[in-house]
Design a protein around this motif. Structure first.
Motif, PDB file in Angstrom:
ATOM      1  N   GLY A  21       0.832  -1.195   0.000  1.00 16.11           N
ATOM      2  CA  GLY A  21       0.000   0.000   0.000  1.00 16.11           C
ATOM      3  C   GLY A  21       0.866   1.244   0.000  1.00 16.11           C
ATOM      4  N   GLY A  22       0.231   2.369  -0.110  1.00  9.06           N
ATOM      5  CA  GLY A  22       0.958   3.625  -0.107  1.00  9.06           C
ATOM      6  C   GLY A  22       0.072   4.750   0.371  1.00  9.06           C
ATOM      7  N   SER A  23       0.662   5.911   0.486  1.00  9.79           N
ATOM      8  CA  SER A  23      -0.091   7.054   0.993  1.00  9.79           C
ATOM      9  C   SER A  23      -0.937   7.715  -0.081  1.00  9.79           C
ATOM     10  CB  SER A  23       0.864   8.079   1.605  1.00  9.79           C
ATOM     11  OG  SER A  23       1.773   8.530   0.614  1.00  9.79           O
ATOM     12  N   SER A  24      -0.673   7.410  -1.350  1.00 11.59           N
ATOM     13  CA  SER A  24      -1.389   8.059  -2.446  1.00 11.59           C
ATOM     14  C   SER A  24      -2.164   7.029  -3.266  1.00 11.59           C
ATOM     15  CB  SER A  24      -0.401   8.802  -3.353  1.00 11.59           C
ATOM     16  OG  SER A  24      -1.053   9.229  -4.534  1.00 11.59           O
ATOM     17  N   ASP A  25      -3.472   7.187  -3.317  1.00  8.37           N
ATOM     18  CA  ASP A  25      -4.292   6.302  -4.150  1.00  8.37           C
ATOM     19  C   ASP A  25      -3.933   6.452  -5.625  1.00  8.37           C
ATOM     20  OD1 ASP A  25      -5.624   5.362  -1.939  1.00  8.37           O
ATOM     21  OD2 ASP A  25      -7.356   6.694  -2.185  1.00  8.37           O
ATOM     22  N   GLU A  26      -3.602   7.677  -6.039  1.00  7.10           N
ATOM     23  CA  GLU A  26      -3.238   7.917  -7.441  1.00  7.10           C
ATOM     24  C   GLU A  26      -1.975   7.148  -7.824  1.00  7.10           C
ATOM     25  OE1 GLU A  26      -2.977  12.072  -8.295  1.00  7.10           O
ATOM     26  OE2 GLU A  26      -4.981  12.476  -7.540  1.00  7.10           O
ATOM     27  N   ASP A  27      -0.968   7.174  -6.949  1.00  7.74           N
ATOM     28  CA  ASP A  27       0.267   6.438  -7.231  1.00  7.74           C
ATOM     29  C   ASP A  27       0.017   4.936  -7.284  1.00  7.74           C
ATOM     30  OD1 ASP A  27       1.833   8.679  -7.485  1.00  7.74           O
ATOM     31  OD2 ASP A  27       2.651   8.580  -5.460  1.00  7.74           O
ATOM     32  N   MET A  28      -0.819   4.425  -6.385  1.00  6.97           N
ATOM     33  CA  MET A  28      -1.111   2.992  -6.389  1.00  6.97           C
ATOM     34  C   MET A  28      -1.840   2.593  -7.670  1.00  6.97           C
ATOM     35  SD  MET A  28      -1.884   1.946  -2.424  1.00  6.97           S
ATOM     36  CE  MET A  28      -3.465   2.746  -2.383  1.00  6.97           C
ATOM     37  N   MET A  29      -2.797   3.400  -8.096  1.00  7.84           N
ATOM     38  CA  MET A  29      -3.523   3.109  -9.331  1.00  7.84           C
ATOM     39  C   MET A  29      -2.599   3.211 -10.542  1.00  7.84           C
ATOM     40  SD  MET A  29      -6.271   2.241 -10.852  1.00  7.84           S
ATOM     41  CE  MET A  29      -7.585   2.453  -9.699  1.00  7.84           C
ATOM     42  N   LEU A  30      -1.746   4.220 -10.558  1.00 10.40           N
ATOM     43  CA  LEU A  30      -0.794   4.395 -11.653  1.00 10.40           C
ATOM     44  C   LEU A  30       0.149   3.194 -11.738  1.00 10.40           C
ATOM     45  CD1 LEU A  30       0.350   6.235 -13.872  1.00 10.40           C
ATOM     46  CD2 LEU A  30       1.780   7.280 -12.132  1.00 10.40           C
ATOM     47  N   GLY A  31       0.657   2.750 -10.600  1.00  9.16           N
ATOM     48  CA  GLY A  31       1.548   1.586 -10.576  1.00  9.16           C
ATOM     49  C   GLY A  31       0.860   0.326 -11.067  1.00  9.16           C
ATOM     50  N   GLN A  32      -0.385   0.141 -10.676  1.00  8.98           N
ATOM     51  CA  GLN A  32      -1.131  -1.041 -11.106  1.00  8.98           C
ATOM     52  C   GLN A  32      -1.390  -0.998 -12.613  1.00  8.98           C
ATOM     53  OE1 GLN A  32      -4.613  -1.712  -8.756  1.00  8.98           O
ATOM     54  NE2 GLN A  32      -4.900  -3.766  -9.531  1.00  8.98           N
ATOM     55  N   VAL A  48       5.527  -2.982 -10.036  1.00  6.56           N
ATOM     56  CA  VAL A  48       5.805  -1.550 -10.166  1.00  6.56           C
ATOM     57  C   VAL A  48       5.526  -0.871  -8.837  1.00  6.56           C
ATOM     58  CG1 VAL A  48       5.114   0.608 -11.277  1.00  6.56           C
ATOM     59  CG2 VAL A  48       5.269  -1.475 -12.627  1.00  6.56           C
ATOM     60  N   SER A  49       6.483  -0.115  -8.383  1.00  6.99           N
ATOM     61  CA  SER A  49       6.314   0.724  -7.204  1.00  6.99           C
ATOM     62  C   SER A  49       6.775   2.121  -7.596  1.00  6.99           C
ATOM     63  CB  SER A  49       7.156   0.192  -6.041  1.00  6.99           C
ATOM     64  OG  SER A  49       7.053   1.044  -4.938  1.00  6.99           O
ATOM     65  N   CYS A  50       5.878   3.083  -7.491  1.00  7.86           N
ATOM     66  CA  CYS A  50       6.239   4.424  -7.924  1.00  7.86           C
ATOM     67  C   CYS A  50       5.631   5.461  -6.994  1.00  7.86           C
ATOM     68  CB  CYS A  50       5.778   4.680  -9.355  1.00  7.86           C
ATOM     69  SG  CYS A  50       4.012   4.523  -9.584  1.00  7.86           S
ATOM     70  N   SER A  51       6.219   6.618  -7.001  1.00  3.96           N
ATOM     71  CA  SER A  51       5.717   7.727  -6.205  1.00  3.96           C
ATOM     72  C   SER A  51       5.941   9.011  -6.988  1.00  3.96           C
ATOM     73  CB  SER A  51       6.428   7.791  -4.853  1.00  3.96           C
ATOM     74  OG  SER A  51       5.925   8.859  -4.093  1.00  3.96           O
TER      75      SER A  51
END
Length: 97
Positions: A21-32, A48-51
């Motif tokens: 998980g991460g602090s940003s829903d946008e980053d998690m969706m982008l990574g997926q 993919v793990s991105c921020s």
């Protein structure tokens, strides 16, 4: 009657899993989304793990600080470069086997 089998890339969505998980829903969706597209192109499972939306010390997004208009351009550039690198590595494996 539709054909029983089709040639070419599958139109079915690529299955994905969220491992962290991460602090940003946008980053998690982008990574997926990035991992699904990369896996479909390369044919390998991809993590993919991105921020891109994390704000730096001065409260400005790193993408904006680097001169980009938004966070999508660096993500697209990163995905393109990763695709290039993975394709080269996959081609090396095919040649060596």
């Amino acid at each position: 009657m539709p054909p029983s089998s089709r040639k070419g890339p599958s139109r079915m969505p690529t299955p994905t899993s969220q491992l962290v998980g991460g602090s940003s829903d946008e980053d998690m969706m982008l990574g997926q989304q990035m991992s699904a597209r990369l896996a479909k192109r390369i044919g390998w499972p991809i993590f993919v793990s991105c921020s891109f939306s994390d704000f730096g010390q001065n409260g400005v997004s790193p993408a904006l600080a680097a001169g980009f208009d938004d966070d999508t351009m660096p993500a697209a550039m990163a995905e393109k470069e990763v695709t290039r690198i993975l394709t080269l590595e996959k081609d090396k494996l095919v040649v060596s086997t």
